[in-house]
Design a protein around this motif. Sequence first.
Motif, PDB file in Angstrom:
ATOM      1  N   ILE A  54       0.730  -1.406  -0.074  1.00 57.54           N
ATOM      2  CA  ILE A  54      -0.116  -0.237   0.008  1.00 57.54           C
ATOM      3  C   ILE A  54       0.910   1.492   0.375  1.00 57.54           C
ATOM      4  N   ALA A  55       0.526   2.395  -0.759  1.00 55.73           N
ATOM      5  CA  ALA A  55       1.420   2.949  -0.648  1.00 55.73           C
ATOM      6  C   ALA A  55       0.327   5.190  -0.928  1.00 55.73           C
ATOM      7  N   ASP A  56       1.150   5.019   0.415  1.00 55.46           N
ATOM      8  CA  ASP A  56       0.607   6.764   0.521  1.00 55.46           C
ATOM      9  C   ASP A  56       1.393   8.203  -0.069  1.00 55.46           C
ATOM     10  N   THR A  57       0.380   8.986  -0.871  1.00 50.94           N
ATOM     11  CA  THR A  57       0.660   9.433  -1.596  1.00 50.94           C
ATOM     12  C   THR A  57       0.531  10.997  -0.904  1.00 50.94           C
ATOM     13  N   ALA A  58       1.533  11.623  -1.858  1.00 53.22           N
ATOM     14  CA  ALA A  58       1.292  13.943  -1.314  1.00 53.22           C
ATOM     15  C   ALA A  58      -0.238  14.028  -2.208  1.00 53.22           C
TER      16      ALA A  58
END
Length: 69
Positions: A54-58
């Motif tokens: 899972i990737a949290d982005t800006a």
Amino acid sequence: MLPIITIIGRPNVGKSTLFNIITNSKKAIFYNIPNVTRDINYEIVKYKNFEFIIADTAGFKKKKKIKNF
Ligand SMILES: Nc1nc2c(ncn2[C@@H]2O[C@H](COP(=O)(O)OP(=O)(O)O)[C@@H](O)[C@H]2O)c(=O)[nH]1
Ligand SMILES: [Mg+2]
């Protein structure tokens, strides 16, 4: 290669909070000011028999709106 689920959306809508809940961590800094998250955070998540990244982005933002970019 694991599948990657990326959290995207406008600033300050709760992406990092969601990331922390899903990964059960305090890794992503969340704050009630937009544009706090700048780098992408990755974490491997195991849920039942399913494993993914899972990737949290800006999130979305206009370059010219960010100071010191
Ligand atoms: N009311 C409410 N506030 C939330 C929720 N999720 C996050 N927040 C708050 O919204 C603000 C922005 O959250 P953050 O995760 O940093 O958003 P991001 O910019 O999308 O990563 C923080 O003050 C959070 O505590 C929610 O489900 N409900
Ligand atoms: Mg964030």
